[in-house]
Design a protein around this motif. Structure first.
Motif, PDB file in Angstrom:
ATOM      1  N   PRO A 145       0.955  -1.436  -0.437  1.00  0.00           N
ATOM      2  CA  PRO A 145       0.123   0.374  -0.147  1.00  0.00           C
ATOM      3  C   PRO A 145       1.471   1.313  -0.151  1.00  0.00           C
ATOM      4  N   ARG A 146       0.216   1.803  -0.668  1.00  0.00           N
ATOM      5  CA  ARG A 146       1.080   3.482  -0.505  1.00  0.00           C
ATOM      6  C   ARG A 146       0.602   4.158   0.516  1.00  0.00           C
ATOM      7  N   ILE A 147       1.526   4.692   0.921  1.00  0.00           N
ATOM      8  CA  ILE A 147       1.961   5.802   2.153  1.00  0.00           C
ATOM      9  C   ILE A 147       1.708   7.232   2.441  1.00  0.00           C
ATOM     10  N   ASN A 148       0.589   7.994   2.273  1.00  0.00           N
ATOM     11  CA  ASN A 148       1.329   9.265   1.957  1.00  0.00           C
ATOM     12  C   ASN A 148       1.218   9.840   3.266  1.00  0.00           C
ATOM     13  N   VAL A 149       2.457  10.788   3.139  1.00  0.00           N
ATOM     14  CA  VAL A 149       2.680  11.228   4.122  1.00  0.00           C
ATOM     15  C   VAL A 149       2.114  13.071   4.698  1.00  0.00           C
ATOM     16  N   MET A 150       1.920  13.625   3.175  1.00  0.00           N
ATOM     17  CA  MET A 150       0.757  14.454   3.990  1.00  0.00           C
ATOM     18  C   MET A 150      -0.256  14.065   2.236  1.00  0.00           C
ATOM     19  N   LYS A 151      -1.177  15.112   2.444  1.00  0.00           N
ATOM     20  CA  LYS A 151      -2.190  15.000   1.438  1.00  0.00           C
ATOM     21  C   LYS A 151      -2.256  16.481   0.714  1.00  0.00           C
ATOM     22  N   PRO A 152      -1.957  16.478  -0.169  1.00  0.00           N
ATOM     23  CA  PRO A 152      -1.380  17.690  -1.429  1.00  0.00           C
ATOM     24  C   PRO A 152      -2.266  18.459  -1.028  1.00  0.00           C
ATOM     25  N   TRP A 153      -2.261  20.052  -1.198  1.00  0.00           N
ATOM     26  CA  TRP A 153      -3.428  21.285  -0.832  1.00  0.00           C
ATOM     27  C   TRP A 153      -3.023  22.090  -1.622  1.00  0.00           C
ATOM     28  N   LEU A 154      -2.077  21.806  -1.921  1.00  0.00           N
ATOM     29  CA  LEU A 154      -1.840  22.717  -3.165  1.00  0.00           C
ATOM     30  C   LEU A 154      -2.774  23.262  -4.103  1.00  0.00           C
ATOM     31  N   GLY A 155      -3.453  24.249  -4.734  1.00  0.00           N
ATOM     32  CA  GLY A 155      -4.015  24.153  -6.167  1.00  0.00           C
ATOM     33  C   GLY A 155      -3.870  24.804  -6.854  1.00  0.00           C
TER      34      GLY A 155
ATOM     35  N   GLU B  97      -4.205  27.923  -8.065  1.00  0.00           N
ATOM     36  CA  GLU B  97      -3.417  29.703  -7.493  1.00  0.00           C
ATOM     37  C   GLU B  97      -1.533  29.532  -7.405  1.00  0.00           C
ATOM     38  N   GLU B  98      -1.434  28.208  -6.982  1.00  0.00           N
ATOM     39  CA  GLU B  98      -0.203  27.854  -6.685  1.00  0.00           C
ATOM     40  C   GLU B  98       0.802  27.130  -8.129  1.00  0.00           C
ATOM     41  N   ALA B  99       0.085  26.542  -8.309  1.00  0.00           N
ATOM     42  CA  ALA B  99       0.375  25.859  -9.863  1.00  0.00           C
ATOM     43  C   ALA B  99       0.963  27.295 -10.953  1.00  0.00           C
TER      44      ALA B  99
ATOM     45  N   VAL C 215       3.686  29.328  -9.945  1.00  0.00           N
ATOM     46  CA  VAL C 215       5.012  28.111  -9.995  1.00  0.00           C
ATOM     47  C   VAL C 215       5.242  27.794 -11.739  1.00  0.00           C
ATOM     48  N   ALA C 216       4.095  28.292 -12.719  1.00  0.00           N
ATOM     49  CA  ALA C 216       4.412  28.316 -13.814  1.00  0.00           C
ATOM     50  C   ALA C 216       4.896  29.666 -14.167  1.00  0.00           C
ATOM     51  N   GLU C 217       4.837  30.399 -13.458  1.00  0.00           N
ATOM     52  CA  GLU C 217       5.421  32.025 -14.062  1.00  0.00           C
ATOM     53  C   GLU C 217       6.577  31.890 -13.810  1.00  0.00           C
ATOM     54  N   VAL C 218       6.318  31.661 -12.397  1.00  0.00           N
ATOM     55  CA  VAL C 218       8.868  31.715 -12.243  1.00  0.00           C
ATOM     56  C   VAL C 218       9.118  30.456 -13.130  1.00  0.00           C
TER      57      VAL C 218
END
Length: 105
Positions: free
Chosen positions: A55-65, A67-69, A72-75
């Protein structure tokens, strides 16, 4: 601590002895990795890099949306990934949050 062998007075002996020790350690690590892989294969465990049925053990659930994407694309599109306007802005926010006038990163 002396690295040279007994009676060895040649100029390059310490470096040679260290290289031999490194080579022996590298060979021992490789041999151990091969033995581990063989034992895992016998036990039916997936090979390195494979998850198999584990099984995959997630360290954290991503909460990036979106706006963040987009940010990052602009940078990335600016060509200034490690430095530039956004990095300077982040530095300024960190300075204000820390309550200092200068810092080194």
């Amino acid at each position: 601590m002396s690295i040279t062998t007994a009676g060895d007075t040649t100029a390059g002996a310490p470096a040679l002895d260290v290289q031999i020790a490194v080579d022996q350690t590298t060979a021992a690590v490789r041999a151990a990795a091969i033995r581990l892989a063989a034992a895992q294969a016998r036990a039916g465990a997936p090979a390195a890099g494979e998850t198999g049925s584990l099984p995959r053990i997630n360290v954290m659930k991503p909460w990036l949306g979106t706006e963040e994407a987009e940010a990052v694309a602009e940078v990335i599109a600016s060509g200034w990934v490690a430095q530039g306007r956004e990095a300077s802005r982040v530095d300024g926010v960190a300075l204000m949050a820390l309550g200092v006038a200068m810092a080194a990163a």
